[in-house]
Every structure is written in structure tokens, then in C-alpha cells.
Scaffold this active site. Structure first.
Site, short mmCIF file in Angstrom:
data_model
loop_
_atom_site.label_atom_id
_atom_site.label_comp_id
_atom_site.label_asym_id
_atom_site.label_seq_id
_atom_site.Cartn_x
_atom_site.Cartn_y
_atom_site.Cartn_z
CG ASP A 194 -8.18 -8.95 3.77
OD1 ASP A 194 -8.03 -8.30 2.74
OD2 ASP A 194 -7.25 -9.25 4.55
CB CYS A 195 -14.03 -10.84 5.78
SG CYS A 195 -12.54 -11.76 6.13
#
Ligand code: BGC
Ligand code: NOJ
Length: 808
Positions: free
Chosen positions: A483-484
Site C-alpha cells: 500500500d505504501c
């Protein structure tokens, strides 16, 4: 250092001191009504949606951490205390918390009085039962007072902590003998209320928080309890609570039990009232009637135990290593059930108001859950698929109550669609139920735009092919599994969401991880296409997989390991050319799981690089070197201090990919070593370092660059549960369902020279005896005494018992 011990026969973890390094929690409830309860009785409960139907209030980020719960206070001759130690924190002569499967039992004893509180949600019930047993262990008679306590939440847990100008005026209750009704907002649009009751005559009650606590007191020193006298207060606005007072006389040695019920009741709109302004209590009374006696509670508890016994009988191992056995037989499947039910919504690290059900998360949760209750997995798959968009992309999240895609977060995480193929394939392998592929499922919940589930999978697969970048690798979109890794975000504004901000919209940033995932799901997708009679689609899928594999080898290989991505500018991410973040874990695991580079020797090189560069005493870190400064072109990954979260933390979710990858190469020794580093039962003995529950996985353990290396955060709700179960049960112990049979091909360390697995699947039982010489070669099998070719045992008819002898 330990703070308790496992009691495997009882399937419990027994916490022996309240002073654990952090609140250690458990979950109550199996289907609709859920509670979180810590080892001191802290926590809260809700009906289905942790945000919108919250029954009791909980304050996150509190000091101390765990404040608020379903508390029971004992007043014994001027001395008052709580059996879970907190919140009163009076020293106890004995303390124990038994964390069981969907129940928790806390026992405290002080000055000759023992109080045991059992918390659980009976099957098929929208309520918690709290059974309190008081025993006089002294030699003199006792007259004690028992006070219950819950603080109600005004339903929407987010609004409850924001909108005080309204909320402090709307709290309403009704008191009817020993039963308290929390009916805030029931006068207007709600058709549900909460009920808090006890099966005994009350000596008093309180429903107004301030009257009970006193204006200056916290939960540790309620004035009503200190004085041994309820105020009989009726809440009007401010903060409604539910508290009963019982007067209990106990002869020496005598013991008495009381049953408290905290439940959720819904009425049809036309049946809301039994008189003007008076709540219709018929359904509440039906609910309470089921738990009036200790015998009823015992029966409900037995039913819950039987439910778990049946559930856990699907896969059992006996290995001679009790830590391995307790992870596989008890705690890992238990955590898989919890993640299936709650996704990432409510834990002690997730507030229950932030996230709905994740598309990728829920699909991965299925991988570890599907054998427990296949029918529920089926339902879930159809719900998830209904949030897919017509072009094959997916809402990143959906809300459990409405089942609609969440517009705030939207879509654009380009790995999401592929997980639907993994989840569906896992369900079909387990159940054999191909009919699910023909179910009609809408796109974006629009009944006018519906197609078969197979068509959804097809759009998932082709969404990748329709979104390839300059190197022919899949475009990453907002992020992939990580997600990052936000390669189009370019955020310079504090507070801006890394996940939903796309300041650049180029079609250049590509993900090698998604390529690996694509190659990994392609054989399953092709087999399902064949099962649908779609030969040419199957052929095309296999062709695209081969092409993608070639692309990865050509553009996704860095020499010693797989590259992670190309950024917006076409620059390599996760390459020896980078200063920080030279190697990232995800593509090493997934590409090898997919078989990429195995014959060329790349797979071995990649995994050896993982071992050399990413392995630590506490597990495998996500990347090295950590990003030492913020890189606007990489996004959130570089926002974390080194060693935490996605910036070189030990992400326990992707460690099992490397374990599985090691088994692809036949290296069971190393796979097992990796597993033991992160499996909670093995970390129990370093609980003072790990700090979180030793019975469930945490999402992250701080990496070697962190100050607090080895310290876990974010326990319970994580894809770690499903993936570790898949790794240990299906790949190391090596028993996994496939479309055409049960694969038996263990790949485990020689430390475990023999073991047995009993697997129940598709109505038959497989009893597998393994002799493990850890040769690294495929297993040799005898099925009911006869040798077979290969490692696939054909499915037996329902009702059959199959004996398998395996040497490996
Ligand atoms: C977390 C994810 C989360 C994301 C966005 C990441 O650091 O690991 O759980 O989805 O941040 O908040
Ligand atoms: C947790 C999220 O729930 C999951 O979807 C994601 O893959 C990991 N964090 C890694 O960022």
C-alpha cells in the site's frame, strides 16, 4: 520471558499476570455479533459493523492504553476491586485470564472472595453473555455487592466521538426491573436498541455515568461502588451506562453465579413501540429467556466448544513439536476465522471506524479460512465480486452493512482484481463446487449490469493485460500489495492520503510484483476456464503467462534478485543501482512461488539474496537498506522511520511467500527456520521483546534498523494469518487441495522426522503418515497400501477414509 502458558488440551492460552506488556485481547462472536475483550475485561462490542452499530464505547489512544470495557466490581466489606485487576488495580491474591476459542474467562481472588467472569457470544445470538461466579473461599460468611458496568456508545462510533453538541443531549434509556434498555435515537430513525440485563433481583442500578462514577472519578474509583450504593439514576442526555447492583450473601465455601446479557435487538418499524414512547420489548425478552439459568449458559458454551471442535477437525497435525501443533491445530485457524469475520476493521490497532472490508484483504483471508466453512467463503466471494467495476478494476474496500464499494478510497490498486481469482480458486479446490463460477453477480452492485462470476474473473485477468506499461509489465496504479509504494502520488502536502492522491497520472510506473502474481494465478485461471468449457480462453491465459514470465526475466531481473518496480520516470525500484531500497521482498517470494526463473537459476539466486540481505533473528525485513529519507517519487514507504512498517519492518504477511518459495526449490530446512522466527508460539518465550499476544500473529515486527527490533505491532487483523496457515499447512507440511485431488508433498526440516496429518475435505477423511528425511525431492506415496505415481491423491468419494503413507 513468558506471561502465561498454553493449555493445549483446553485450547486456551492462560495469562497469569495482568501486567502483560500490552493489552492481550480475544474476540467473541462467530457470525454477526462481535466483541473484543482484553485480559483485564477492557474492550467493546458491536453488531456486524464496528462503526455503525457499536453498542459500547471505547476510547482508543487512551492513557493507560486499555480503558473501558464490560466491568464487574466487587464491594466486599468496604474493600472494592475488579477481578481483571484493572480498572481498580487493587492487588489480587490470584489472577488468571483464560483466552479460549471465542470466549475469555477472567478470574480474580482477593481476601477470601473469588470472582470468575466468563465472556462469550453464544452461537446464533446477537448478544454477549457474561457469567459471573462469586465464591466465598474464606471461613466466614460474606455479604458482598456486585456491580456490573457498561458504557453505551451512541451507535455510530465515529460520530460518538465527534459530535458532542448533539450527543450530550440525546442519550435515552428505559429501566424495567433488572433490565436496562439503551434506546438512544430509537425515537427517530433507528429500529434497534441495546439491552443489558441480569437474571437476578437487583438491589439497585445506574444508567447515568456521572451519577455512578461521581463527577471527578474514572473507572477505577466509581463512587457508587466505593460506597456500595447505586444511585438508581435514569440517564437523560450526557452518557448513558448500564449498571446493576446485586446483594449477594455467601456462606463459607458457597458459590453463586449470575448471568448478565448485553444484546442487540432490532424491531420491524411498525412494531417499534408497545406504548407511546415505550420500547417494544418482546424480542428482547425472547433473547433474555434463552439465558436465564446457568444450565442454559453451560449448554451454550458446550455448543460453542463443539462448533470449534468440528471446525478444527478439518486439518490436524501431530508432529512431536507442540509449538507447531498448537499453531496449526488451534491458534492459526482461529485467527483466520477472526480475520475472515472482521477483515481489518476492529482490533486494538484498528479503531473500527476507519476501514471497511478490503478487496485484496478479504480475498487473501479466504485462503486460510476456506476449509473452515466453505459455504461462508462462497457467500463472501459473491459479495466481493459484486463490488468489482465493469472494466475489471475493483473498489479497494466495501462496507459490510451495505456491501457497497467505498467511494472515498475508490479503485486503482492494480493488484486487487487478481486476488479474486486466488480466492475463488481456493474455494473451488476446497469444495469442488464449480457451480459458483456460473452464479450471476452484478458489477458495482448494479443489477442491470451483471454477468457470471467466471466473467468477473476474466475481467480481472484481462484488467492486467489491458494495463501494461512501457516494459510490458503491469501498471501499478495507486499501489499494489504494498500500500505504501505510491509511484504516482508525489505528495508534498502533510496529511494528504498516500493511497488516494495521484498528483501525476502517467501510465509508466510498473510493478514486478503484480507480474509475479499474474503468473501465479494464471494456471488456476486457465484451469477454471477449461472447467467452463472455454478452451481458447485457457490457451490464451497460458500464453499470456509465458509471455509475462519472459518479460519478468527480461525487464524484472536485476542480476541477483528480482526488481520491485519501475517508477513514474522509468527508474528502477529495488535495484543494486539504488542507494536505499536495493532489494524488496515481495517479488522474490511471489515470482518464485509462480515458478519464474526456477530453471534458469534466478529463483535460487533471488532467495539466497533474501537470506543474505533481508533475514534477521526476528524474521525477514521488507527491504534493505531502509529508505533513509523521504522520496516523493516512492510515496509512503519512505515516510516511515527505518525498520518500521513497510520501510524495512518485518512484514509477517510476506514472510510466508518466501517460505513457500523455498519449498518450490525443495529447501524445507530454510522454510521452517523462517517460519519459526515469526510464528507466535515460538516467540512466546521472548514475550518481553515481542510484547503482543503470543497466540496470534502480528502484522509487523520491528526490523533490524529500528530501535526496538523484534517488537511486534498490529496483532490479529492481518493477512499474515491466512498466509502463514497456507505456508505451514499446505507447503511445509505439504497437504493441499487442488482441483483434481489432494496434493501431499511435504517440504520440512529434518528436525521433524515424522508426523501425521488428518485432513477432512469434500466429505472424505485423509490420514497421512509422513516419514521425513528432508531429501528436498518430491514425496513417494502409497495410498491405502498401493504406491502411486506422483504426489496427487485423487479425490475419494464422500464418506471414504483414505490412508496415505508418505516418504520424503
Ligand atoms: C498499512 C496498511 C494500510 C496503509 C494505508 C500501510 O502502512 O500497512 O495497513 O492500508 O498503510 O493506511
Ligand atoms: C495492510 C493492508 O491491509 C494490506 O492490504 C496491504 O497489502 C499491507 N498492509 C501491505 O501494505
Amino acid at each position: 520471558m513468558r506471561f502465561g502458558h498454553f493449555d493445549d488440551a483446553a485450547r486456551e492460552y492462560v495469562i497469569s499476570t495482568p501486567r502483560t506488556p500490552y493489552p492481550w485481547i480475544n474476540y467473541l462472536g462467530t457470525e454477526e455479533f462481535f466483541g473484543l475483550v482484553s485480559h483485564t475485561g477492557g474492550g467493546y462490542c458491536f453488531y456486524r459493523d464496528a462503526r455503525l452499530r457499536r453498542l459500547t464505547r471505547y476510547r482508543y489512544n487512551n492513557v493507560p492504553t486499555d480503558v473501558g470495557g464490560r466491568y464487574f466490581y466487587v464491594h466486599d466489606d468496604g474493600d472494592f476491586w475488579t477481578p481483571g485487576w484493572a480498572p481498580v488495580k487493587r492487588e489480587l491474591d490470584f489472577y488468571e485470564c483464560r483466552v479460549g476459542l471465542s470466549y475469555t474467562k477472567i478470574t480474580g481472588e482477593r481476601k477470601g472472595l473469588r470472582a470468575e467472569v466468563l465472556y462469550f457470544v453464544p452461537l446464533g445470538t446477537t448478544a454477549e453473555v457474561h457469567r459471573v461466579t462469586l465464591k466465598n473461599t474464606s471461613k466466614a460468611p460474606k455479604s458482598v455487592k456486585l456491580f456490573s458496568f457498561v458504557e453505551f456508545c451512541l451507535w455510530d462510533a465515529s460520530d460518538d466521538q465527534n459530535n458532542y453538541q448533539r450527543n450530550l443531549s440525546i442519550g435515552e434509556v428505559e429501566v424495567d426491573g433488572g433490565t436496562i434498555y439503551h434506546k438512544t435515537e430509537y425515537r427517530e430513525r433507528r429500529n434497534h436498541y441495546a439491552v443489558h440485563s441480569v437474571n437476578a433481583k437487583v438491589a439497585g442500578f445506574d444508567t447515568d455515568r456521572e451519577s455512578f462514577l461521581g463527577p471527578w472519578n474514572g473507572f477505577g474509583e466509581p463512587q457508587a461502588v466505593a460506597e456500595g450504593r447505586s444511585r438508581n439514576s435514569v440517564a437523560s442526555g450526557w452518557s448513558p451506562i448500564g449498571s446493576h447492583q446485586l446483594a449477594v450473601d455467601l456462606a463459607p465455601g458457597e458459590e453463586r453465579s449470575f448471568v448478565f446479557v448485553l444484546g442487540y435487538v432490532e424491531n420491524p418499524v411498525e412494531e417499534k413501540w408497545e406504548g407511546p414512547g415505550v420500547v417494544n420489548k418482546a424480542r428482547a425478552r425472547q433473547l433474555l429467556a434463552r439465558f436465564q439459568t446457568t444450565a442454559q449458559v453451560d449448554a451454550a458454551l458446550v455448543a460453542l466448544r463443539d462448533y470449534w471442535t468440528e471446525m478444527l477437525s478439518k486439518y490436524t497435525v501431530k508432529s512431536g513439536d507442540e509449538r507447531l501443533d498448537r499453531m496449526v491445530n488451534i491458534w492459526n485457524p482461529y485467527q483466520c476465522m477472526v480475520t475472515f469475520n472482521l477483515s481489518r476493521s476492529a482490533s486494538y490497532f484498528e479503531t473500527g471506524i476507519g476501514r471497511g472490508m478490503g478487496f485484496r484483504d478479504s480475498n487473501q483471508d479466504l485462503l486460510g479460512f476456506v476449509h473452515l466453512v466453505p459455504s461462508r467463503a462462497r457467500e463472501r466471494i459473491l459479495d466481493i465480486a459484486a463490488t468489482q467495476k465493469p472494466d475489471g478494476s475493483a473498489y479497494h474496500q466495501y462496507q459490510p452493512l451495505t456491501k457497497r464499494g467505498n467511494n472515498d478510497i475508490g479503485s486503482g490498486f492494480n493488484d486487487d482484481p487478481l486476488w479474486l481469482i486466488s480466492g475463488t480458486a481456493a474455494y473451488i479446490k476446497e469444495s469442488g463446487d464449480l457451480s459458483v463460477l456460473k452464479e450471476t453477480v452484478p458489477f458495482d452492485n448494479d443489477p442491470k449490469d451483471a454477468a457470471t462470476l467466471f466473467e468477473h474473473l476474466k475481467r480481472s485477468f484481462h484488467h492486467v493485460l489491458n494495463n501494461l506499461g512501457p516494459h510490458g509489465l503491469p501498471l501499478i496504479g495507486r499501489a499494489d500489495w504494498n500500500d505504501c509504494l505510491n509511484l504516482n502520488c508525489f505528495s508534498e502536502t502533510p496529511g494528504e492520503s498516500f493511497q488516494t492522491t495521484g498528483n501525476r497520472t502517467g501510465r509508466t510506473a510498473e510493478s514486478v510484483f503484480i507480474a509475479g502474481l499474474f503468473v501465479h494465478v494464471a494456471p488456476d485461471y486457465a484451469a477454471l476456464a477449461e472447467a467452463m468449457g472455454l478452451e481458447s480462453e485457457a490457451k490464451a491465459a497460458r500464453f499470456h503467462a509465458v509471455r509475462m514470465e519472459e518479460t519478468v526475466l527480461k525487464h524484472g531481473w536485476d542480476g541477483e534478485w528480482f526488481l520491485r518496480a519501475y517508477d513514474f520516470f522509468g527508474k528502477k525500484v529495488g535495484s543494486k543501482e539504488c542507494e536505499d531500497g536495493q532489494i524488496l521482498i515481495e517479488p522474490q517470494g511471489y515470482c518464485v512461488m509462480a515458478g519464474i526463473g526456477v530453471k534458469e537459476g534466478h529463483a535460487k539466486k533471488a532467495l539466497d539474496s533474501v537470506k543474505a540481505r533481508l533475514d534477521t533473528a526476528h524474521g525477514i525485513v521488507l527491504n534493505q537498506p531502509p529508505y533513509s529519507a523521504y522520496h516523493v517519487e516512492l510515496g509512503e514507504i519512505s515516510s516511515y522511520p527505518p525498520g518500521y512498517k513497510e520501510n524495512a519492518g518485518i512484514f509477517c504477511h510476506n514472510n510466508p511467500w518466501v517460505m513457500i518459495a523455498e519449498t518450490v526449490l525443495g529447501r524445507g530446512e530454510r522454510a521452517f527456520e523462517y517460519w519459526k522466527k515469526i510464528a507466535p508460539a515460538y516467540r512466546e518465550e521472548i514475550s518481553e521483546v515481542h510484547r503482543l499476544e503470543p497466540y496470534v500473529y502480528a502484522q509487523m515486527i520491528a526490523g533490524k534498523d529500528a530501535v526496538r527490533h523484534g517488537e511486534a505491532k498490529n496483532s490479529w487483523l492481518t493477512g499474515t494469518a491466512a498466509w502463514n496457515f497456507v505456508a505451514i499447512s499446505q507447503h511445509l507440511l505439504g497437504v493441499r487441495p487442488e482441483l483434481l485431488g489432494l496434493r501431499v508433498n511435504p517440504c520440512l526440516s529434518a528436525e521433524i522426522p515424522s508426523f501425521t496429518v488428518t485432513r477432512r475435505c469434500r466429505g472424505a477423511e485423509y490420514r497421512i503418515r509422513v516419514k521425513n528425511a528432508a531429501t528436498g525431492q518430491p514425496a513417494r506415496l502409497r495410498v491405502d497400501g498401493k504406491p502411486i505415481e506422483g504426489t496427487l491423491v485423487p479425490w475419494a468419494p464422500a464418506g471414504a477414509t483414505v490412508t496415505i503413507d508418505c516418504e520424503v
